[in-house]
Write an enzyme that holds these catalytic residues in place. Structure first.
Site, mmCIF file in Angstrom:
data_model
loop_
_atom_site.group_PDB
_atom_site.id
_atom_site.type_symbol
_atom_site.label_atom_id
_atom_site.label_comp_id
_atom_site.label_asym_id
_atom_site.label_seq_id
_atom_site.Cartn_x
_atom_site.Cartn_y
_atom_site.Cartn_z
ATOM 1 N N GLU A 85 -6.012 3.364 3.427
ATOM 2 C CA GLU A 85 -6.658 3.977 4.587
ATOM 3 C C GLU A 85 -8.132 4.231 4.283
ATOM 4 O O GLU A 85 -8.474 4.840 3.275
ATOM 5 C CB GLU A 85 -5.955 5.289 4.955
ATOM 6 C CG GLU A 85 -4.477 5.148 5.298
ATOM 7 C CD GLU A 85 -4.233 4.372 6.580
ATOM 8 O OE1 GLU A 85 -5.199 4.067 7.302
ATOM 9 O OE2 GLU A 85 -3.050 4.065 6.865
ATOM 10 N N ASP B 14 0.837 -1.198 0.000
ATOM 11 C CA ASP B 14 0.000 0.000 0.000
ATOM 12 C C ASP B 14 0.873 1.249 0.000
ATOM 13 O O ASP B 14 1.997 1.251 0.498
ATOM 14 C CB ASP B 14 -0.988 0.004 1.173
ATOM 15 C CG ASP B 14 -0.383 -0.500 2.470
ATOM 16 O OD1 ASP B 14 0.851 -0.628 2.559
ATOM 17 O OD2 ASP B 14 -1.143 -0.765 3.413
#
Length: 421
Positions: free
Chosen positions: A174, A106
């Site tokens: 997120e 990520d």
């Protein structure tokens, strides 16, 4: 590559970008991978546009696109990424029969203003965030670095490795917003084994590797807009419909949802905005919140109760409430045997491998893990040990940079499981 790993980590830490606005980050990763010989897919080639959750408003995207262009991102790359189509997928085919291995890293940061104190290593060493109010406060700068290290190893071993490799540099982790968009593009349907990981989460000594995790929660992310009617607070208060009070009531009453008897459950209001001035009945209120549960059913209970309380709070003050769904994650069940063959050698950066580690929180990599397993493959989520003097999502968050070498060595051993003999 230890010095190079630290150099990469510090560069990405200094240049954080929020989810679906990682234009400069994506470009920097992509150019490195292209130079190594990977086939790089960006924009709508990498993710399904309609499957993205919580994409920022067009004016904010446009602002970040202009900034990325000013930093030197090529126009052809910007054209493909425009509108929040960030992240990339890099593929490598050895031309030899073998497993298809998938890896996810990520790349997004958080809306946090970073600590500016000498005790904070990024500040004292001069690589603190250059974007005020945006920070890599969860270790994703390290995750990018691990992915680049893995890519360099793959490119350096063209005659030894077998099979194919897919590296997913995922945007907007997120808030559980970006993984599903890559899943829906089909990258994982024929993956035999899938690996993703995190630095930290639970404090462990550097050198410790958890081969799998237990405890990630299913989650739903919501934005709520309350709309009322403004009025003069002194002369005509009775004509107002107070959206501020509705939002404030909802934000406190959401915490009265009973905990579920069948497993852990959570609710959190992370943002509350309302009001125009001291003598104005507020006509607007805004909340950002999430629910979580050990299973999808538990999370759904929390979600339905949250919606009920939101609408009841709006009705109490005669205002309207609009609930916007902006992200989600699922539960994870790892295949715990995937790292059982990794040796602990005397000169290894790894010194302990745990079968599993207990965690909480949520991860949208759940969509990727569940997709691989649904098609007959195996998948796991690993942890790499580091001290955590400050929690994830704290302005002073940092991790021990020695953990980067541990992580890269672990991934190299995973690759070597598919080498020729």
């Amino acid at each position: 590559m230890q010095d190079q790993l630290i150099q990469w980590r510090r560069w990405f830490h200094q240049h954080p970008e929020l989810g679906f606005m990682e234009y400069y980050t994506t470009y920097t990763i992509g150019k490195e991978l292209e130079a190594l010989g990977f086939t790089v897919h960006i924009g709508r080639e990498a993710l399904a546009s309609s499957a993205r959750y919580g994409v920022p408003a067009p004016p904010l995207l446009h602002q970040q696109e202009k900034k990325a262009s000013s930093l030197g991102v090529d126009a052809d790359w910007m054209d493909k990424m425009r509108g929040g189509h960030t992240g990339l997928v890099a593929t490598w085919d050895t031309g030899k029969e073998g497993e298809h291995k998938g890896f996810r890293f990520d790349i997004d940061a958080l809306p946090i203003h970073e600590t500016e104190l000498e005790a904070h290593l990024p500040y004292s060493e001069g690589f603190v965030s250059s974007n005020p109010g945006v920070m890599h406060a969860c270790g994703h700068d390290g995750h990018i670095t691990i992915g680049l290290g893995l890519a360099h190893y793959i490119a350096a071993q063209p005659s030894e490795l077998t099979g194919t490799f897919t590296l997913l540099f995922q945007p907007a982790e997120e808030g559980g917003r970006g993984a599903k968009a890559m899943v829906d593009k089909g990258w994982l349907t024929d993956v035999d084994s899938f690996y993703t990981s995190h630095l930290g989460i639970t404090p462990m000594k550097v050198g410790t590797v958890a081969a799998s995790v237990e405890g990630f929660l299913a989650s739903t992310k919501l934005n709520v807009h309350f709309r009322g009617e403004s009025s003069h607070a002194g002369m005509k208060p009775e004509d107002g419909r107070n959206a501020l009070l509705a939002a404030a009531t909802a934000s406190t009453q959401l915490y009265t949802i009973p905990r579920h008897s069948e497993g852990p459950s959570r609710v959190n209001v992370g943002k509350l905005e309302a009001g125009n001035g001291r003598n104005i009945i507020s006509d607007t209120g805004y909340l950002e919140l999430e629910t979580r549960g050990e299973t999808g059913n538990i999370n759904n209970f929390m979600l339905q109760e949250a919606k009920r309380i939101i609408h009841a709070s709006a009705a109490m003050y005669n205002v309207e409430a609009t609930i916007e769904f902006v992200g989600e994650s699922q539960g994870i069940v790892c295949d715990e045997d995937m790292l059982s063959s990794i040796p602990l050698e005397e000169d290894s950066y790894m010194n302990q491998i745990l079968t599993s580690a207990k965690v909480s929180g949520s991860e949208d990599a759940s969509f990727m893990i569940n997709e691989v397993q649904a098609h007959g493959g195996k998948a796991t989520y690993m942890l790499f040990g580091t001290a955590l003097p400050f929690n994830h999502h704290h302005p002073s968050f940092d991790f021990e940079e020695d953990a980067l070498a541990v992580a890269l060595e672990t991934y190299i051993h995973i690759l070597q499981g598919g080498t020729t003999t």
